[in-house]
Design a protein around this motif. Structure first.
Motif, PDB file in Angstrom:
ATOM      1  N   GLY A 115       0.826  -1.212   0.000  1.00 49.40           N
ATOM      2  CA  GLY A 115       0.000   0.000   0.000  1.00 49.40           C
ATOM      3  C   GLY A 115       0.854   1.253   0.000  1.00 49.40           C
ATOM      4  N   ILE A 116       1.911   1.241   0.785  1.00 47.27           N
ATOM      5  CA  ILE A 116       2.846   2.379   0.824  1.00 47.27           C
ATOM      6  C   ILE A 116       3.495   2.568  -0.543  1.00 47.27           C
ATOM      7  CG2 ILE A 116       5.056   3.162   1.771  1.00 47.27           C
ATOM      8  CD1 ILE A 116       4.200   1.803   4.424  1.00 47.27           C
ATOM      9  N   ALA A 117       3.858   1.449  -1.192  1.00 45.32           N
ATOM     10  CA  ALA A 117       4.487   1.534  -2.519  1.00 45.32           C
ATOM     11  C   ALA A 117       3.539   2.164  -3.531  1.00 45.32           C
ATOM     12  CB  ALA A 117       4.918   0.144  -2.984  1.00 45.32           C
ATOM     13  N   VAL A 118       2.266   1.767  -3.496  1.00 40.91           N
ATOM     14  CA  VAL A 118       1.275   2.348  -4.410  1.00 40.91           C
ATOM     15  C   VAL A 118       1.114   3.841  -4.130  1.00 40.91           C
ATOM     16  CG1 VAL A 118      -1.161   2.340  -5.073  1.00 40.91           C
ATOM     17  CG2 VAL A 118       0.047   0.173  -4.742  1.00 40.91           C
ATOM     18  N   TYR A 119       1.036   4.189  -2.844  1.00 43.22           N
ATOM     19  CA  TYR A 119       0.899   5.597  -2.455  1.00 43.22           C
ATOM     20  C   TYR A 119       2.100   6.416  -2.932  1.00 43.22           C
ATOM     21  CZ  TYR A 119       1.056   9.697   0.590  1.00 43.22           C
ATOM     22  OH  TYR A 119       1.149  10.982   1.070  1.00 43.22           O
ATOM     23  N   LEU A 120       3.316   5.907  -2.718  1.00 41.45           N
ATOM     24  CA  LEU A 120       4.517   6.628  -3.129  1.00 41.45           C
ATOM     25  C   LEU A 120       4.585   6.773  -4.644  1.00 41.45           C
ATOM     26  CD1 LEU A 120       7.186   5.053  -0.750  1.00 41.45           C
ATOM     27  CD2 LEU A 120       6.252   7.363  -0.639  1.00 41.45           C
ATOM     28  N   PHE A 121       4.142   5.732  -5.359  1.00 41.83           N
ATOM     29  CA  PHE A 121       4.194   5.768  -6.818  1.00 41.83           C
ATOM     30  C   PHE A 121       3.329   6.908  -7.349  1.00 41.83           C
ATOM     31  CE2 PHE A 121       3.045   4.555 -11.123  1.00 41.83           C
ATOM     32  CZ  PHE A 121       4.238   4.093 -11.640  1.00 41.83           C
ATOM     33  N   TYR A 122       2.116   7.024  -6.834  1.00 43.06           N
ATOM     34  CA  TYR A 122       1.216   8.074  -7.321  1.00 43.06           C
ATOM     35  C   TYR A 122       1.533   9.436  -6.707  1.00 43.06           C
ATOM     36  CZ  TYR A 122      -1.484   4.620  -9.817  1.00 43.06           C
ATOM     37  OH  TYR A 122      -1.857   3.644 -10.699  1.00 43.06           O
ATOM     38  N   LYS A 123       2.066   9.435  -5.502  1.00 41.31           N
ATOM     39  CA  LYS A 123       2.470  10.691  -4.869  1.00 41.31           C
ATOM     40  C   LYS A 123       3.576  11.361  -5.672  1.00 41.31           C
ATOM     41  CE  LYS A 123       4.522  12.446  -0.578  1.00 41.31           C
ATOM     42  NZ  LYS A 123       5.094  12.083   0.735  1.00 41.31           N
ATOM     43  N   SER A 124       4.420  10.562  -6.296  1.00 42.32           N
ATOM     44  CA  SER A 124       5.560  11.101  -7.036  1.00 42.32           C
ATOM     45  C   SER A 124       5.121  11.958  -8.215  1.00 42.32           C
ATOM     46  CB  SER A 124       6.441   9.960  -7.531  1.00 42.32           C
ATOM     47  OG  SER A 124       5.734   9.133  -8.440  1.00 42.32           O
ATOM     48  N   ARG A 125       3.882  11.827  -8.629  1.00 37.35           N
ATOM     49  CA  ARG A 125       3.382  12.657  -9.723  1.00 37.35           C
ATOM     50  C   ARG A 125       3.312  14.131  -9.318  1.00 37.35           C
ATOM     51  NH1 ARG A 125      -1.891   9.520 -12.256  1.00 37.35           N
ATOM     52  NH2 ARG A 125      -0.777   7.774 -13.229  1.00 37.35           N
ATOM     53  N   ARG A 126       3.112  14.348  -8.016  1.00 38.09           N
ATOM     54  CA  ARG A 126       2.835  15.704  -7.561  1.00 38.09           C
ATOM     55  C   ARG A 126       3.997  16.342  -6.813  1.00 38.09           C
ATOM     56  NH1 ARG A 126      -1.360  12.679  -5.797  1.00 38.09           N
ATOM     57  NH2 ARG A 126      -0.769  12.973  -3.621  1.00 38.09           N
ATOM     58  N   THR A 127       4.756  15.540  -6.056  1.00 37.01           N
ATOM     59  CA  THR A 127       5.762  16.160  -5.191  1.00 37.01           C
ATOM     60  C   THR A 127       7.129  15.534  -5.334  1.00 37.01           C
ATOM     61  OG1 THR A 127       5.026  14.719  -3.409  1.00 37.01           O
ATOM     62  CG2 THR A 127       4.051  16.929  -3.505  1.00 37.01           C
ATOM     63  N   HIS A 128       7.366  14.489  -4.603  1.00 38.60           N
ATOM     64  CA  HIS A 128       8.728  13.979  -4.439  1.00 38.60           C
ATOM     65  C   HIS A 128       9.149  13.100  -5.612  1.00 38.60           C
ATOM     66  CE1 HIS A 128       8.492  15.595  -0.450  1.00 38.60           C
ATOM     67  NE2 HIS A 128       7.435  14.872  -0.198  1.00 38.60           N
ATOM     68  N   TYR A 129      10.197  13.520  -6.305  1.00 42.96           N
ATOM     69  CA  TYR A 129      10.697  12.755  -7.443  1.00 42.96           C
ATOM     70  C   TYR A 129      11.182  11.378  -7.008  1.00 42.96           C
ATOM     71  CZ  TYR A 129      15.489  12.853  -5.964  1.00 42.96           C
ATOM     72  OH  TYR A 129      16.630  12.612  -5.281  1.00 42.96           O
ATOM     73  N   ALA A 130      11.767  11.279  -5.811  1.00 46.17           N
ATOM     74  CA  ALA A 130      12.378  10.021  -5.368  1.00 46.17           C
ATOM     75  C   ALA A 130      11.341   8.980  -4.982  1.00 46.17           C
ATOM     76  CB  ALA A 130      13.302  10.279  -4.187  1.00 46.17           C
ATOM     77  N   SER A 131      10.123   9.402  -4.712  1.00 51.20           N
ATOM     78  CA  SER A 131       9.097   8.464  -4.255  1.00 51.20           C
ATOM     79  C   SER A 131       8.868   7.350  -5.256  1.00 51.20           C
ATOM     80  CB  SER A 131       7.779   9.209  -3.997  1.00 51.20           C
ATOM     81  OG  SER A 131       7.947  10.195  -3.013  1.00 51.20           O
ATOM     82  N   ARG A 132       8.920   7.693  -6.559  1.00 50.77           N
ATOM     83  CA  ARG A 132       8.659   6.662  -7.571  1.00 50.77           C
ATOM     84  C   ARG A 132       9.742   5.599  -7.571  1.00 50.77           C
ATOM     85  NH1 ARG A 132       5.729   7.752 -13.144  1.00 50.77           N
ATOM     86  NH2 ARG A 132       4.274   8.362 -11.515  1.00 50.77           N
ATOM     87  N   LEU A 133      10.990   6.001  -7.390  1.00 52.29           N
ATOM     88  CA  LEU A 133      12.078   5.020  -7.357  1.00 52.29           C
ATOM     89  C   LEU A 133      12.000   4.159  -6.099  1.00 52.29           C
ATOM     90  CD1 LEU A 133      14.477   3.808  -8.733  1.00 52.29           C
ATOM     91  CD2 LEU A 133      15.908   5.644  -7.837  1.00 52.29           C
ATOM     92  N   VAL A 134      11.592   4.740  -4.983  1.00 51.04           N
ATOM     93  CA  VAL A 134      11.367   3.948  -3.768  1.00 51.04           C
ATOM     94  C   VAL A 134      10.273   2.921  -4.020  1.00 51.04           C
ATOM     95  CG1 VAL A 134      10.606   3.996  -1.367  1.00 51.04           C
ATOM     96  CG2 VAL A 134      12.132   5.781  -2.211  1.00 51.04           C
TER      97      VAL A 134
END
Length: 636
Positions: free
Chosen positions: A360-379
């Motif tokens: 769930g955290i991975a899914v959240y980080l993946f979509y969050k990366s669209r708006r804010t943190h560039y590194a979230s998608r790689l995490v």
């Protein structure tokens, strides 16, 4: 301090620092595994290498292309041709593969930071002032610190003690070599996408086309090689496709923009490599019913664990894997792990919820990366990598050993990248980050070097297993084998008896007890144990060993006909094994049946040329000639 990332890898010294970092990876790998270069073969090394007739000839190994682990066996064949059965050469190749993989991990991260997804984020940061929402902590410095993330992902990968089983345990070359081709295929694919998206002059178009074609072919060829090394490579096309849609999103940069239909066409050949493993394992010329049955057989290593129970157990196993990655203590070569049978078992249910929360955290980080943190998608990609690459061996394909550490070799890459990125994000001071990572790498390195020491002595290895898993029947049996081979028969018998207490149906113990009694000259006791072994479930090799030992025992007792029957049965069990042919030929010589002896021994030589077989054949011919002369002398 916020600009340390810029200073660290920019300017005239950057290339030298990068070169020193790469040399550091190589040297660290060499040092950490220097103490096992002369470590002996252990456990499956014997069946995979010492007793594996198929690797005795490179020519024969090359022809065995239908094997699903073709390249693993072929690499052992080259090792055998170069150094015979000296472990040094095998360890050296395993260590080299590990170092190459660490360098590929570094390059994978570097290339990822060059993808259009990160390029678009860099452009957005450049276009916005520091107060912009895009410039939350970690964005600007993270883009400037790609080498920090790449280097420490590689350093942790090469230094982590969880990798010892995939590297030091020679038979598990399949895991590390499959990972090498896996990484190479992905890296070549990314490089191809990056080069193909570059804008060049018309004069350079033809040269660029050839270069990009070679990169794509290298990716495709590496994918096939990975599939022919170990079945874990089955997930590679999925990872490549996921990477494409994660980091080459068509809106990120205009030169990389492409339609989904076009993506499909250049992903299709890579997706078709999914057929390589099934084609290597199944006979598609058989009737549909036979193919269906074959799929069920090939997709399980054991029938003693149901698919449902294996999946439930894997929820707990994966949590253990994560614990080992975070805190690598109490590592064990052979875990005595319980099999779970109910989803509502508290440990299973809580493990499932924990793993679900991580996803769930991975899914959240993946979509969050669209708006804010560039590194979230790689995490997020690192987390998904962990679960996807682990899925072949931790899902619904029952394997006898529900947990083994070498299965973490490939999945750990995603975990380490995500972990280093987390450190990069949560700590703003570059000096503090570097100091922290150096401490982590140092601690892991010491642990790895110490962990490797037990591999230098198989007895110490099995004693370590027993200390951590005191009810492990296999560990007691294998410790007994080591003691038996040293001639310490009383101590060996003691360990075999402990093994039977842990599991009275552990078949190998009866063979080993029979072997000890044979060596002690207690032939009647040996026969009892060996016959008991024959009443239990045996794999082909063990069945052969039991019948061979039984035949030799009968021969020692003077019961030649019983010995002949045992060797004949051994030939039926394993028609390509030379030992029973040789032993049968010797019995025929003893009973004066020289023509049968010659026929049998010649069959053995057709399977494999061995000096002792040739010597026995010479004896058979000499005895036959002598018998013929005696008969002629009597007739005259």
């Amino acid at each position: 301090m916020k600009e340390m990332g810029t200073v660290l890898f920019s300017g005239k010294k950057s290339k030298k620092l990068i070169l020193l970092g790469l040399i550091g990876i190589i040297l660290l790998g060499a040092v950490l595994y220097s103490n096992i270069l002369h470590a002996p073969f252990v456990f499956d090394d014997h069946s995979s290498i010492k007793e594996n007739d198929s690797i005795r000839s490179i020519a024969k190994s090359l022809k065995n292309i239908s094997s699903n682990r073709y390249l693993t066996s072929l690499s052992f064949a080259f090792n055998y041709a170069a150094c015979g059965l000296k472990p040094f050469g095998y360890h050296l190749i395993n260590n080299l593969i590990h170092v190459i993989n660490a360098l590929l991990v570094y390059y994978l991260v570097i290339l990822t930071f060059k993808t259009p997804y990160f390029s678009s984020q860099q452009s957005a940061i450049s276009a916005n002032p520091p107060s912009s929402p895009l410039n939350l902590r970690g964005d600007r410095e993270g883009l400037l610190s790609s080498h920090f993330i790449a280097f420490f992902s590689a350093f942790i990968f090469i230094a982590h003690p969880i990798q010892t089983q995939a590297v030091t345990y020679i038979a598990q070359r399949a895991a590390s070599m499959a990972a090498m081709f896996y990484l190479l295929s992905l890296v070549m694919y990314i490089k191809w996408r990056l080069v193909s998206g570059q804008q060049t002059s018309r004069a350079a178009d033809q040269s660029r086309f050839i270069g990009t074609l070679l990169l794509y072919c290298a990716s495709l060829f590496s994918a096939i090689l990975a599939m022919k090394t170990k079945e874990i490579a089955f997930t590679l096309p999925v990872v490549i496709a996921f990477y494409e849609f994660s980091f080459f999103n068509k809106t990120a940069a205009s030169q990389y923009a492409t339609s989904n239909l076009r993506r499909f066409f250049y992903l299709l050949p890579i997706l078709l490599t999914l057929l390589v493993i099934p084609l290597s394992m199944l006979n598609f010329t058989a009737p549909v019913e036979a193919i269906t049955q074959d799929i069920n057989i090939q997709s399980r290593e054991t029938v003693n664990i149901t698919r449902a129970d294996y999946l439930l157990t894997q929820f707990r196993v994966i949590v253990t894997y994560l614990r080992l990655l975070v805190l690598p203590i109490n590592q064990n070569f052979d875990y005595d792990y319980p099999v779970y049978h109910s989803f509502f078992d508290l440990q299973v249910f809580l493990s499932f919820l924990f793993l679900l929360s991580i996803l769930g955290i991975a899914v959240y980080l993946f979509y969050k990366s669209r708006r804010t943190h560039y590194a979230s998608r790689l995490v997020a990609f690192g987390i998904f990598w962990f679960f996807i690459t682990l899925s072949v061996e931790s899902s619904i394909i029952p394997i006898r050993d529900v947990i083994v550490e070498h299965r973490l070799y490939l999945p750990s890459i995603g975990f380490f990248i995500a972990a280093v990125l987390s450190v990069e994000y949560f700590f703003s001071n570059m000096r503090l980050k570097i100091a922290l990572m150096l401490v982590i790498v140092s601690v892991l390195s010491i642990s790895t070097y110490n962990r490797n020491t037990i591999w230098k002595d198989p007895q110490a290895l099995w004693e370590d297993v027993i200390a951590k898993a005191p009810n492990n029947a296999r560990a007691y049996n294998n410790l007994g084998v080591e003691l038996k081979n040293k001639g310490e028969f009383d101590k060996a018998i003691e360990q075999f008896e402990k093994s039977l207490k842990a599991d009275k149906n552990y078949t190998s113990v009866y063979f080993n007890l029979g072997d000890v009694q044979y060596r002690l000259g207690n032939y009647e006791d040996a026969v009892v144990y060996l016959k008991k072994a024959l009443t239990l479930k045996l794999n082909q090799q063990l069945h052969l060993d039991v019948l061979n030992k039984l035949g030799r025992t009968y021969s020692a007792m003077g019961q030649t006909e019983n010995a002949i029957d045992a060797f004949k049965e051994a030939i039926k069990v394993y028609p390509l094994a030379v030992a029973p042919y040789n032993n049968l030929g010797v019995q025929y010589i003893k009973t004066g049946r020289f023509d049968l002896a010659i026929e049998t021994l010649e069959k053995a030589l057709k399977i494999r040329e061995e000096p002792y077989i040739r010597a026995n054949l010479s004896i058979a011919y000499a005895k036959k000639i002598e018998k013929t002369k005696d008969r002629n002398a009597k007739n005259n």
